[in-house]
Design an enzyme around this catalytic site. Structure first.
Site, PDB file in Angstrom:
ATOM      1  N   SER A   8       0.814  -1.078  -0.169  1.00 43.49           N
ATOM      2  CA  SER A   8      -0.173  -0.119   0.212  1.00 43.49           C
ATOM      3  C   SER A   8       0.954   1.168   0.023  1.00 43.49           C
ATOM      4  O   SER A   8       1.606   1.539   1.006  1.00 43.49           O
ATOM      5  CB  SER A   8      -0.879   0.015   1.272  1.00 43.49           C
ATOM      6  OG  SER A   8      -1.485   1.243   1.388  1.00 43.49           O
ATOM      7  N   HIS A  33      -1.064  -1.110  -4.268  1.00 40.21           N
ATOM      8  CA  HIS A  33      -2.434  -0.672  -3.871  1.00 40.21           C
ATOM      9  C   HIS A  33      -2.380   0.479  -3.569  1.00 40.21           C
ATOM     10  O   HIS A  33      -1.393   1.301  -2.847  1.00 40.21           O
ATOM     11  CB  HIS A  33      -2.359  -1.479  -2.377  1.00 40.21           C
ATOM     12  CG  HIS A  33      -3.679  -1.260  -1.795  1.00 40.21           C
ATOM     13  ND1 HIS A  33      -4.927  -2.095  -2.265  1.00 40.21           N
ATOM     14  CD2 HIS A  33      -4.312  -0.437  -0.788  1.00 40.21           C
ATOM     15  CE1 HIS A  33      -6.128  -1.732  -1.456  1.00 40.21           C
ATOM     16  NE2 HIS A  33      -5.681  -0.656  -0.649  1.00 40.21           N
ATOM     17  N   ASP A  35      -4.437   4.166  -2.205  1.00 41.69           N
ATOM     18  CA  ASP A  35      -5.619   4.044  -1.406  1.00 41.69           C
ATOM     19  C   ASP A  35      -6.016   5.757  -1.582  1.00 41.69           C
ATOM     20  O   ASP A  35      -5.446   6.727  -1.206  1.00 41.69           O
ATOM     21  CB  ASP A  35      -5.081   3.957   0.193  1.00 41.69           C
ATOM     22  CG  ASP A  35      -5.099   2.571   0.662  1.00 41.69           C
ATOM     23  OD1 ASP A  35      -6.163   1.999   0.362  1.00 41.69           O
ATOM     24  OD2 ASP A  35      -3.889   2.409   1.128  1.00 41.69           O
ATOM     25  N   MET A  37      -8.656   8.445  -0.598  1.00 44.58           N
ATOM     26  CA  MET A  37      -9.794   8.822   0.652  1.00 44.58           C
ATOM     27  C   MET A  37     -10.148  10.284   0.357  1.00 44.58           C
ATOM     28  O   MET A  37      -9.161  11.018  -0.043  1.00 44.58           O
ATOM     29  CB  MET A  37      -8.846   8.463   1.925  1.00 44.58           C
ATOM     30  CG  MET A  37      -8.306   7.219   2.416  1.00 44.58           C
ATOM     31  SD  MET A  37      -7.559   7.286   3.914  1.00 44.58           S
ATOM     32  CE  MET A  37      -6.577   5.608   3.654  1.00 44.58           C
ATOM     33  N   HIS A  66      -8.027   1.556  -4.326  1.00 39.92           N
ATOM     34  CA  HIS A  66      -9.237   1.116  -3.253  1.00 39.92           C
ATOM     35  C   HIS A  66      -9.679   2.644  -3.387  1.00 39.92           C
ATOM     36  O   HIS A  66      -9.060   3.535  -2.413  1.00 39.92           O
ATOM     37  CB  HIS A  66      -8.222   0.655  -2.071  1.00 39.92           C
ATOM     38  CG  HIS A  66      -9.307   0.461  -0.793  1.00 39.92           C
ATOM     39  ND1 HIS A  66      -8.777   0.389   0.485  1.00 39.92           N
ATOM     40  CD2 HIS A  66     -10.510   0.455  -0.860  1.00 39.92           C
ATOM     41  CE1 HIS A  66      -9.537  -0.029   0.977  1.00 39.92           C
ATOM     42  NE2 HIS A  66     -10.599   0.375   0.524  1.00 39.92           N
ATOM     43  N   MET A  68     -12.105   4.789  -1.187  1.00 41.87           N
ATOM     44  CA  MET A  68     -12.644   4.903  -0.010  1.00 41.87           C
ATOM     45  C   MET A  68     -13.480   6.476   0.025  1.00 41.87           C
ATOM     46  O   MET A  68     -12.816   7.281   0.704  1.00 41.87           O
ATOM     47  CB  MET A  68     -11.588   4.971   1.500  1.00 41.87           C
ATOM     48  CG  MET A  68     -11.165   3.539   1.639  1.00 41.87           C
ATOM     49  SD  MET A  68      -9.733   3.339   2.553  1.00 41.87           S
ATOM     50  CE  MET A  68      -8.508   3.466   1.527  1.00 41.87           C
ATOM     51  N   MET A 137     -12.172  -5.707   4.624  1.00 43.05           N
ATOM     52  CA  MET A 137     -11.103  -4.969   5.462  1.00 43.05           C
ATOM     53  C   MET A 137     -11.027  -5.439   6.847  1.00 43.05           C
ATOM     54  O   MET A 137     -11.805  -5.905   7.636  1.00 43.05           O
ATOM     55  CB  MET A 137     -11.662  -3.288   5.588  1.00 43.05           C
ATOM     56  CG  MET A 137     -11.892  -2.697   4.497  1.00 43.05           C
ATOM     57  SD  MET A 137     -10.287  -2.080   3.675  1.00 43.05           S
ATOM     58  CE  MET A 137      -9.565  -1.361   5.029  1.00 43.05           C
ATOM     59  N   ASP A 175      -6.948  -6.323   3.811  1.00 40.19           N
ATOM     60  CA  ASP A 175      -6.389  -4.945   3.832  1.00 40.19           C
ATOM     61  C   ASP A 175      -6.363  -4.284   5.332  1.00 40.19           C
ATOM     62  O   ASP A 175      -7.355  -4.024   5.730  1.00 40.19           O
ATOM     63  CB  ASP A 175      -6.880  -3.975   2.965  1.00 40.19           C
ATOM     64  CG  ASP A 175      -6.249  -2.594   2.798  1.00 40.19           C
ATOM     65  OD1 ASP A 175      -5.290  -2.612   3.213  1.00 40.19           O
ATOM     66  OD2 ASP A 175      -7.087  -1.823   1.937  1.00 40.19           O
ATOM     67  N   GLY A 176      -5.060  -4.321   5.812  1.00 37.77           N
ATOM     68  CA  GLY A 176      -5.203  -3.529   7.136  1.00 37.77           C
ATOM     69  C   GLY A 176      -4.387  -4.521   8.362  1.00 37.77           C
ATOM     70  O   GLY A 176      -4.925  -5.567   8.591  1.00 37.77           O
TER      71      GLY A 176
HETATM   72  C1  DX5 Z   1      -6.618   1.605   5.299  1.00 37.13           C
HETATM   73  C2  DX5 Z   1      -5.979   1.377   3.861  1.00 37.13           C
HETATM   74  C3  DX5 Z   1      -4.932   0.392   3.803  1.00 37.13           C
HETATM   75  C4  DX5 Z   1      -3.655   0.651   4.749  1.00 37.13           C
HETATM   76  C5  DX5 Z   1      -3.059  -0.562   5.016  1.00 37.13           C
HETATM   77  O1  DX5 Z   1      -7.727   2.341   5.020  1.00 37.13           O
HETATM   78  O2  DX5 Z   1      -7.046   0.915   3.204  1.00 37.13           O
HETATM   79  O3  DX5 Z   1      -4.529   0.122   2.658  1.00 37.13           O
HETATM   80  O4  DX5 Z   1      -2.680   1.596   3.784  1.00 37.13           O
HETATM   81  O5  DX5 Z   1      -1.829  -0.224   5.973  1.00 37.13           O
HETATM   82  P1  DX5 Z   1      -1.001  -1.150   6.870  1.00 37.13           P
HETATM   83  O6  DX5 Z   1      -0.795  -2.346   6.269  1.00 37.13           O
HETATM   84  O7  DX5 Z   1       0.110  -0.216   7.565  1.00 37.13           O
HETATM   85  O8  DX5 Z   1      -2.254  -1.501   7.885  1.00 37.13           O
HETATM   86 ZN    ZN Z   2      -6.489   0.007   1.156  1.00 42.07          ZN
END
Ligand code: DX5
Ligand code: ZN
Length: 225
Positions: A8, A33, A35, A37, A66, A68, A137, A175-176
């Site tokens: 990510s 990946h 992210d 947001m 991804h 969000m 998630m 993920d997470g």
């Molecule tokens: C959280 C994200 C993840 C995050 C994961 O909302 O969707 O992709 O970057 O990070 P780690 O692996 O550090 O939990």
């Molecule tokens: Zn993510």
């Protein structure tokens, strides 16, 4: 099902994103990946299509975007044109889910559906025939570096079994909080695609980190079945 590792970019050095993407490609990542947001669906704000477009010029990695965001339907075209390969959005969003999946496919991208920790597995069941991935998630979306929630893993098995019953072969992503310590539980529950932010970017040796996570995932995949 292949084991896929998707570092990510949220955990990368944002002042040097292009080189960070190249670094992951060289380290053996399968996917990248990304992210996205919007400060509305989740409290955090990250990046948008111009950055995806800029990164596309630097690497051939498969772009795992991804979203969000509250209104994914509105932004699918921009992310697709920026170079996304698979676009995943949340069932909890405000867009029409069927229309958003169709729109993603209309631009030649694969489509994924994500569920937050509190959302039941069955919420994705009616879409399984028309998507290429489910993302379960394993933390509340919004921030990197949180602790893995193992109690989300039974949902992976529920979705895996539902796919099997329907004779479908789609990716199951987690993920997470994924690291060498937590990956086995998720893989044993049926996940084949692993997002890892801090565990890979935070490692002094990302190549080794990816290798270790991959090996543990391969050794643990559906172990209890
Ligand atoms: C959280 C994200 C993840 C995050 C994961 O909302 O969707 O992709 O970057 O990070 P780690 O692996 O550090 O939990
Ligand atoms: Zn993510």
């Amino acid at each position: 099902m292949d084991i896929l590792i998707s570092p990510s970019i949220l955990a990368s050095d944002f002042s040097d994103l292009g080189n960070e993407a190249v670094r992951m490609e060289k380290a053996g990542a399968d996917w990248l990946h990304i992210d996205v947001m919007d400060g509305h669906f989740v409290p955090n704000i990250t990046l948008g299509p111009p950055i995806v477009k800029a990164l596309r010029k630097r690497t051939n990695l498969y772009f795992d975007v991804h979203l969000m965001i509250s209104h994914p339907h509105k932004y699918v075209e921009e992310f697709a044109k920026a170079g996304a390969d698979i676009i995943t959005f949340h069932t909890e969003c405000d867009s029409n889910i069927d229309e958003t999946i169709d729109l993603i496919h209309s631009f030649g991208c694969k489509a994924g559906l994500a569920i937050k920790p509190g959302t039941p597995a069955k919420d994705v069941f009616r879409y399984l025939e028309k998507i290429e991935m489910v993302l379960v998630m394993t933390v509340e979306p919004g921030f990197g570096g949180q602790s893995f929630m193992a109690d989300t893993c039974p949902k992976l098995t529920e979705i895996y079994n539902e796919c099997k019953a329907k004779n479908l072969s789609i990716h199951l992503q987690v993920d997470g909080g994924i690291s060498e310590k937590t990956v086995a539980v998720a893989a044993a529950a049926g996940a084949n695609c692993f997002v890892a932010g801090s565990a890979v970017f935070g490692s002094p040796d990302p190549e080794e980190a990816i290798k270790v996570i991959r090996t543990i995932a391969e050794d643990s995949f559906l172990l209890d079945f």
